[in-house]
Design an enzyme around this catalytic site. Structure first.
Site, PDB file in Angstrom:
ATOM      1  N   GLU A   1     -13.310   2.009  -4.286  1.00 30.80           N
ATOM      2  CA  GLU A   1     -14.059   3.267  -4.309  1.00 30.80           C
ATOM      3  C   GLU A   1     -13.617   4.208  -5.417  1.00 30.80           C
ATOM      4  O   GLU A   1     -12.452   4.232  -5.806  1.00 30.80           O
ATOM      5  CB  GLU A   1     -13.893   3.994  -2.964  1.00 30.80           C
ATOM      6  CG  GLU A   1     -14.490   3.248  -1.795  1.00 30.80           C
ATOM      7  CD  GLU A   1     -14.379   4.016  -0.484  1.00 30.80           C
ATOM      8  OE1 GLU A   1     -14.939   3.528   0.523  1.00 30.80           O
ATOM      9  OE2 GLU A   1     -13.743   5.090  -0.458  1.00 30.80           O
TER      10      GLU A   1
ATOM     11  N   HIS B   1       0.799  -1.231   0.000  1.00 30.66           N
ATOM     12  CA  HIS B   1       0.000   0.000   0.000  1.00 30.66           C
ATOM     13  C   HIS B   1       0.833   1.283   0.000  1.00 30.66           C
ATOM     14  O   HIS B   1       0.677   2.141   0.850  1.00 30.66           O
ATOM     15  CB  HIS B   1      -0.976  -0.009   1.183  1.00 30.66           C
ATOM     16  CG  HIS B   1      -1.937  -1.152   1.166  1.00 30.66           C
ATOM     17  ND1 HIS B   1      -2.924  -1.295   2.109  1.00 30.66           N
ATOM     18  CD2 HIS B   1      -2.067  -2.207   0.332  1.00 30.66           C
ATOM     19  CE1 HIS B   1      -3.625  -2.402   1.853  1.00 30.66           C
ATOM     20  NE2 HIS B   1      -3.109  -2.971   0.762  1.00 30.66           N
TER      21      HIS B   1
END
Length: 354
Positions: free
Chosen positions: A227, A135
Site C-alpha cells: 500500500e 516486521h
C-alpha cells in the site's frame, strides 16, 4: 554481489547516468546527507559508515547497540535539520527486550573529527517486546515542527496492529527527546499508547514528507496488497481487517477490501513489489519528475515512479544497478540516490555528464 560501477538507464526523463558512490556494503538499510556533503549509511548488522563521495567510506566507532534478529538490526538513519548545530543523528533499530525484541529509536552525536558516535541515548522503544524477527518497520521522518514520525511493523502478529494498547503496526510521533507531543490524537484516551499517530499498518518500510508537509507511507502487504497511504492523524488503516492481498497460503484476509471507519490506500500493488524507501522529487535538474513519488522495490528490482490523481505507478526505472532497492532519496544536488542490497552499493542517478 554484482559490482555495477556505472550504467546508463533510459527513463521518461531521458538517459540518466547511474554511478556507484560506494560499493562493498553488507545489507545496507538507510542513508542520509550531512551538510558538508558526506553521507551516513547504515548496515543491518550494526555498522554505521561515513561516506565521502570520491574518497570512500569509513566505519564509525561506537555505533548503536542493536539486535541483529531476522529482519531486525540497525535500520534507518535521520539527519535532522539542526545537525550543523547539534551534530545529532537518529537511528531506528531492533533492541533486545527481555526474551523478546522491538523497534527502538536511539540518538547519538557524531564526533567533531567524524570518526565516532558519542552520547548515545535510546529515547524510545516499543512496549512490550515480542518474539520473532519479523516486521520491525522502520523509517524516521522529521516533521516541519521538529517532531519525529517513526514507523513500526506488526512484528509478525497481525491482530496486534488493531490493538492500541501496543505500539505494533503504527506510525508513532515523538519529540527529539522521546516525549509525547501534547497534540497527539490519543494522549487523553485510556488504554491507548499516547505515541500512536495512526494504526492498522502491517510493515511500513517507506516514509516521506511531500512538499506540503503531508506524511506518506508505503507498507508491505502479504501476498499482494502493498500500500501507499496518506497518513492522517488518528486514522485506522485497516490491517488485518481489510486488505487488497491474501495470506501467503492463498487464504483470504479479514473482511474484504473496505470497512467503515478504516482508510483506503491511495494506491496499491498486486502482485506485491516489497516497497522499501520512499521519496518525493522536488524541483531539480531532472525534468518532468517534480512532485513525483519514488519507491524502491525489493522484490522486482526497480524504482517505481508514481504520479497523478488517482496516484498510480507510471514508470519502472530498472537496470543492473537496481537490484533489491532498499532506500531512495533525492540528494541536495538534485540527483536521485538509492541503496541496492543486491549490489551492496550506494548509487547516484543524474543526467548524463552531470
Amino acid at each position: 554481489m554484482a559490482q555495477v560501477a556505472s550504467e546508463t538507464i533510459q527513463t521518461s526523463a531521458g538517459a540518466l547516468q547511474v554511478s556507484a558512490v560506494v560499493t562493498g556494503l553488507d545489507e545496507p538499510w538507510g542513508f542520509g546527507f550531512l551538510p558538508d556533503g558526506k553521507i551516513v549509511v547504515t548496515e543491518r548488522d550494526g555498522r554505521v559508515l561515513l561516506v565521502t563521495p570520491g574518497a570512500g567510506a569509513v566505519a564509525l566507532r561506537n555505533p548503536p547497540q542493536v539486535l541483529a534478529d531476522g529482519q531486525g538490526g540497525l535500520l534507518d538513519v535521520l539527519v535532522p535539520r539542526d545537525f550543523a548545530q547539534s551534530r545529532t543523528l537518529f537511528f531506528t533499530h531492533a533492541k533486545r527486550q527481555g526474551r523478546g525484541s522491538g523497534t527502538a529509536v536511539t540518538k547519538a552525536v557524531l564526533s567533531a573529527d567524524g570518526a565516532s558516535l558519542t552520547n548515545h541515548d535510546t529515547i524510545f522503544e516499543i512496549a512490550p517486546g515480542s518474539s520473532g524477527g519479523r516486521h520491525f518497520g522502520s523509517r524516521l521522518v522529521e516533521a516541519r515542527d521538529g517532531t519525529l514520525f517513526v514507523t513500526v511493523g506488526d512484528r509478525g502478529s497481525d491482530d496486534t496492529a488493531q490493538d492500541r494498547s501496543l505500539h505494533n503496526g503504527s506510525v508513532l510521533r515523538i519529540t527529539k527527546t522521546g516525549a509525547v507531543p501534547s497534540d497527539n490524537p490519543f494522549v487523553n484516551t485510556a488504554g491507548v499508547r499516547p505515541e500512536i499517530w495512526s494504526y492498522g499498518h502491517r510493515n511500513p518500510q517507506g516514509a516521506a514528507m511531500d512538499s506540503s508537509g503531508q506524511l506518506w507511507v508505503t507498507e508491505h502487504g502479504a501476498r499482494g496488497g502493498d500500500e501507499v497511504n496518506r497518513i492522517q492523524k488518528g486514522a485506522n488503516y485497516g490491517w488485518p481487517v481489510i486488505s487488497y492481498g491474501t495470506h501467503y497460503s492463498g487464504r483470504s484476509i479479514g473482511e474484504g477490501t473496505s470497512k467503515p471507519g478504516m482508510e483506503q490506500p491511495v494506491s496499491y500493488w498486486d502482485p506485491s513489489i516489497a516497497p522499501s524507501g520512499l521519496t518525493f522529487y522536488t524541483s531539480g535538474p531532472i525534468r518532468g519528475w517534480s512532485g513525483d513519488m519514488f519507491a524502491g522495490s525489493l522484490k522486482f528490482d526497480y524504482i517505481a515512479r508514481l504520479e497523478g490523481s488517482p496516484l498510480r505507478e507510471v514508470e519502472q526505472i530498472r537496470g543492473e544497478s537496481t537490484q533489491r532497492v532498499r532506500d531512495v532519496r533525492q540528494g541536495p544536488d538534485g540527483a536521485l540516490w538509492f541503496l541496492s542490497v543486491g549490489n551492496g552499493a550506494l548509487y547516484r542517478m543524474a543526467a548524463v555528464g552531470s
